[in-house]
Design a protein around this motif. Structure first.
Motif, PDB file in Angstrom:
ATOM      1  N   VAL A 276       1.938  -8.842  -7.576  1.00 17.68           N
ATOM      2  CA  VAL A 276       2.932  -8.065  -6.943  1.00 17.68           C
ATOM      3  C   VAL A 276       3.364  -8.015  -8.582  1.00 17.68           C
ATOM      4  O   VAL A 276       3.115  -8.268  -9.668  1.00 17.68           O
ATOM      5  CB  VAL A 276       4.540  -8.970  -6.148  1.00 17.68           C
ATOM      6  CG1 VAL A 276       4.143  -8.721  -4.954  1.00 17.68           C
ATOM      7  CG2 VAL A 276       4.781 -10.079  -6.979  1.00 17.68           C
ATOM      8  N   THR A 277       4.298  -6.866  -9.130  1.00 18.58           N
ATOM      9  CA  THR A 277       4.812  -6.051  -9.660  1.00 18.58           C
ATOM     10  C   THR A 277       5.841  -7.594 -10.603  1.00 18.58           C
ATOM     11  O   THR A 277       6.490  -8.158  -9.978  1.00 18.58           O
ATOM     12  CB  THR A 277       5.223  -4.773 -10.204  1.00 18.58           C
ATOM     13  OG1 THR A 277       6.896  -5.653  -9.476  1.00 18.58           O
ATOM     14  CG2 THR A 277       5.273  -4.385  -9.444  1.00 18.58           C
ATOM     15  N   HIS A 278       5.928  -7.807 -11.745  1.00 21.37           N
ATOM     16  CA  HIS A 278       6.238  -8.497 -12.936  1.00 21.37           C
ATOM     17  C   HIS A 278       8.233  -8.649 -12.115  1.00 21.37           C
ATOM     18  O   HIS A 278       9.133  -9.654 -12.015  1.00 21.37           O
ATOM     19  CB  HIS A 278       6.523  -8.671 -14.147  1.00 21.37           C
ATOM     20  CG  HIS A 278       6.071  -9.123 -14.564  1.00 21.37           C
ATOM     21  ND1 HIS A 278       4.936  -9.188 -14.552  1.00 21.37           N
ATOM     22  CD2 HIS A 278       5.609 -10.718 -15.069  1.00 21.37           C
ATOM     23  CE1 HIS A 278       3.403  -9.960 -15.299  1.00 21.37           C
ATOM     24  NE2 HIS A 278       4.048 -10.745 -15.451  1.00 21.37           N
TER      25      HIS A 278
ATOM     26  N   VAL B 189       9.888  -6.113   1.870  1.00 20.79           N
ATOM     27  CA  VAL B 189       9.587  -6.227   0.449  1.00 20.79           C
ATOM     28  C   VAL B 189       9.443  -7.364   0.372  1.00 20.79           C
ATOM     29  O   VAL B 189       8.114  -8.224  -0.052  1.00 20.79           O
ATOM     30  CB  VAL B 189       9.292  -5.041  -0.017  1.00 20.79           C
ATOM     31  CG1 VAL B 189       8.709  -5.147  -1.750  1.00 20.79           C
ATOM     32  CG2 VAL B 189       8.805  -3.272   0.527  1.00 20.79           C
ATOM     33  N   LEU B 190      10.276  -8.019  -0.207  1.00 21.67           N
ATOM     34  CA  LEU B 190      10.664  -8.943  -0.731  1.00 21.67           C
ATOM     35  C   LEU B 190       9.663 -10.465   0.468  1.00 21.67           C
ATOM     36  O   LEU B 190       9.013 -11.066  -0.236  1.00 21.67           O
ATOM     37  CB  LEU B 190      11.762  -9.458  -1.215  1.00 21.67           C
ATOM     38  CG  LEU B 190      12.462  -8.927  -2.055  1.00 21.67           C
ATOM     39  CD1 LEU B 190      14.038  -9.152  -2.472  1.00 21.67           C
ATOM     40  CD2 LEU B 190      12.202  -9.130  -3.825  1.00 21.67           C
TER      41      LEU B 190
ATOM     42  N   ILE C  76      -3.473  -4.687   1.091  1.00 21.36           N
ATOM     43  CA  ILE C  76      -3.213  -3.232   2.318  1.00 21.36           C
ATOM     44  C   ILE C  76      -4.067  -3.808   3.156  1.00 21.36           C
ATOM     45  O   ILE C  76      -4.219  -3.464   3.902  1.00 21.36           O
ATOM     46  CB  ILE C  76      -3.480  -2.508   0.796  1.00 21.36           C
ATOM     47  CG1 ILE C  76      -2.051  -2.032   0.091  1.00 21.36           C
ATOM     48  CG2 ILE C  76      -3.351  -0.919   2.151  1.00 21.36           C
ATOM     49  CD1 ILE C  76      -2.121  -1.075  -1.127  1.00 21.36           C
ATOM     50  N   GLN C  77      -5.408  -3.765   2.491  1.00 20.33           N
ATOM     51  CA  GLN C  77      -7.287  -3.382   3.377  1.00 20.33           C
ATOM     52  C   GLN C  77      -6.741  -4.564   4.681  1.00 20.33           C
ATOM     53  O   GLN C  77      -6.706  -4.255   5.217  1.00 20.33           O
ATOM     54  CB  GLN C  77      -8.363  -3.941   2.344  1.00 20.33           C
ATOM     55  CG  GLN C  77      -8.370  -2.843   1.418  1.00 20.33           C
ATOM     56  CD  GLN C  77      -7.572  -2.602   0.498  1.00 20.33           C
ATOM     57  OE1 GLN C  77      -7.357  -3.409   0.036  1.00 20.33           O
ATOM     58  NE2 GLN C  77      -7.840  -1.747  -0.538  1.00 20.33           N
TER      59      GLN C  77
ATOM     60  N   GLU D  59       3.493  -2.857  -2.568  1.00 23.41           N
ATOM     61  CA  GLU D  59       4.234  -2.706  -2.770  1.00 23.41           C
ATOM     62  C   GLU D  59       5.266  -1.551  -1.473  1.00 23.41           C
ATOM     63  O   GLU D  59       6.070  -1.696  -1.383  1.00 23.41           O
ATOM     64  CB  GLU D  59       5.909  -3.827  -4.515  1.00 23.41           C
ATOM     65  CG  GLU D  59       5.822  -4.235  -4.591  1.00 23.41           C
ATOM     66  CD  GLU D  59       6.168  -4.366  -5.862  1.00 23.41           C
ATOM     67  OE1 GLU D  59       6.661  -3.524  -6.267  1.00 23.41           O
ATOM     68  OE2 GLU D  59       5.406  -5.302  -6.281  1.00 23.41           O
ATOM     69  N   GLU D  60       4.630  -0.751  -2.641  1.00 17.72           N
ATOM     70  CA  GLU D  60       5.259   0.718  -1.520  1.00 17.72           C
ATOM     71  C   GLU D  60       4.330   0.499   0.154  1.00 17.72           C
ATOM     72  O   GLU D  60       5.382   1.176   0.776  1.00 17.72           O
ATOM     73  CB  GLU D  60       3.874   1.694  -2.262  1.00 17.72           C
ATOM     74  CG  GLU D  60       4.818   2.076  -3.126  1.00 17.72           C
ATOM     75  CD  GLU D  60       5.603   3.310  -3.006  1.00 17.72           C
ATOM     76  OE1 GLU D  60       6.569   4.382  -2.867  1.00 17.72           O
ATOM     77  OE2 GLU D  60       7.341   2.573  -3.705  1.00 17.72           O
ATOM     78  N   PHE D  61       2.876  -0.091   0.082  1.00 16.81           N
ATOM     79  CA  PHE D  61       2.558   0.029   1.416  1.00 16.81           C
ATOM     80  C   PHE D  61       3.954  -1.213   2.492  1.00 16.81           C
ATOM     81  O   PHE D  61       3.878  -0.252   3.544  1.00 16.81           O
ATOM     82  CB  PHE D  61       1.247  -0.294   1.713  1.00 16.81           C
ATOM     83  CG  PHE D  61       1.005  -1.521   2.164  1.00 16.81           C
ATOM     84  CD1 PHE D  61       0.472   0.301   3.382  1.00 16.81           C
ATOM     85  CD2 PHE D  61       0.605  -1.940   3.241  1.00 16.81           C
ATOM     86  CE1 PHE D  61      -0.210  -0.109   4.708  1.00 16.81           C
ATOM     87  CE2 PHE D  61      -0.329  -2.560   4.463  1.00 16.81           C
ATOM     88  CZ  PHE D  61      -0.208  -1.941   5.030  1.00 16.81           C
ATOM     89  N   LEU D  62       4.021  -2.182   1.551  1.00 16.87           N
ATOM     90  CA  LEU D  62       5.119  -3.114   2.680  1.00 16.87           C
ATOM     91  C   LEU D  62       6.466  -1.940   2.942  1.00 16.87           C
ATOM     92  O   LEU D  62       6.808  -2.874   4.051  1.00 16.87           O
ATOM     93  CB  LEU D  62       5.297  -4.227   1.325  1.00 16.87           C
ATOM     94  CG  LEU D  62       4.127  -4.907   1.684  1.00 16.87           C
ATOM     95  CD1 LEU D  62       4.528  -6.565   0.396  1.00 16.87           C
ATOM     96  CD2 LEU D  62       3.741  -5.848   2.564  1.00 16.87           C
TER      97      LEU D  62
END
Length: 211
Positions: A140-142, A108-109, A31-32, A73-76
Motif C-alpha cells: 500500500v501507499t505510505h 480500504v483501511l 487484486i488478482q 487501494e482504488e480496487f478495494l
C-alpha cells in the motif's frame, strides 16, 4: 498478553470474509487473488476507477495510470461498493452517498491492512520504520500505511485505558465486597442487619391495619 484492540463491526465483517476465502497472509492480498475469490471481473483502463453492474455481474474498472499500490487501494474502494452498497449513486440523496463513501474509505483501511494479520507481525519500534514495513508488506501507499498505523495505535491506547478503568472498578468492588471483610467486620454487619430486620418487622406489623 491480552489483545486490547477492539475491531469495528465493519472490520470484523472483512476479517470473516477473508477467513472464509482462506486469505490469512499479507502476500495473498492483491487484486488478482481477491477478484478471483469473489468472482469479480476487473479491467485496467485510462480513466477513473469505478464499479459496474450488468445483469447481476460485477466488474471493476481500475485507472491504469496509477501506481500498483494506488490501484490496489482504488480496487478495494470500489469493492466495498460492490459488496456492501447497491443502487446508482447519481440518484442517491447526498447524505446517503456520503455515508457510503465514508464506509468505503474505512473499508480500504481495514481490508488493505487487516489487524488480524498485523498482530502476527513484529513491527519496528520506530514509527517511520513501521510505516515503511507496513507499506512494503501489504503493498500500500505510505499515506495509507501511516493512517492505518495511527488508527491501530489509537485503538490500542483506548483499549488499554478501558482495561485499566475496568480493573479499577473491579478493585473497588473487591475492596467493599463482603468476601474481603474481616471476621470482626462480618460480626458487626450481621448485628446491624439483625437490628434492621427487627425494626422492619415492627414497622410492618404497625402498618398492617392501615393497608
Amino acid at each position: 498478553m491480552m489483545d486490547l484492540y477492539s475491531p469495528t463491526p465493519l472490520e470484523q465483517w472483512i476479517e470473516n470474509l477473508y477467513r472464509e476465502h482462506n486469505l490469512t497472509n499479507p502476500h495473498e492480498l492483491n487484486i488478482q487473488a481477491l477478484a478471483s475469490k469473489l468472482n469479480i471481473w476487473f479491467y485496467f483502463l485510462e480513466f477513473g476507477s469505478q464499479a459496474i453492474e450488468r445483469n447481476g455481474m460485477y466488474s471493476i474498472c481500475i485507472d491504469s495510470r496509477l501506481s500498483p499500490a494506488e490501484q490496489w487501494e482504488e480496487f478495494l474502494h470500489e469493492l466495498c461498493h460492490v459488496l456492501r452498497h447497491s443502487g446508482n449513486q447519481i440518484h442517491m440523496p447526498a447524505d446517503y452517498m456520503q455515508m457510503q463513501e465514508t464506509e468505503a474509505n474505512n473499508f480500504v483501511l481495514y481490508a488493505a491492512i487487516p489487524y488480524f494479520m498485523v498482530k502476527e507481525l513484529k513491527l519496528p519500534d520506530v514509527q517511520n520504520e513501521a510505516i515503511d514495513f507496513l507499506s512494503d508488506t501489504f503493498g500500500v501507499t505510505h499515506l495509507l500505511a501511516h493512517r492505518r498505523l495511527e488508527q491501530i495505535q489509537r485503538r490500542l491506547l483506548q483499549g488499554t485505558f478501558d482495561h485499566e478503568v475496568k480493573r479499577h472498578h473491579e478493585r473497588q468492588y473487591r475492596k467493599y465486597s463482603s468476601d474481603t471483610w474481616s471476621d470482626e467486620t462480618k460480626c458487626i454487619m450481621d448485628k446491624l442487619y439483625q437490628q434492621l430486620q427487627s425494626k422492619g418487622s415492627k414497622i410492618n406489623g404497625s402498618n398492617e391495619g392501615l393497608l
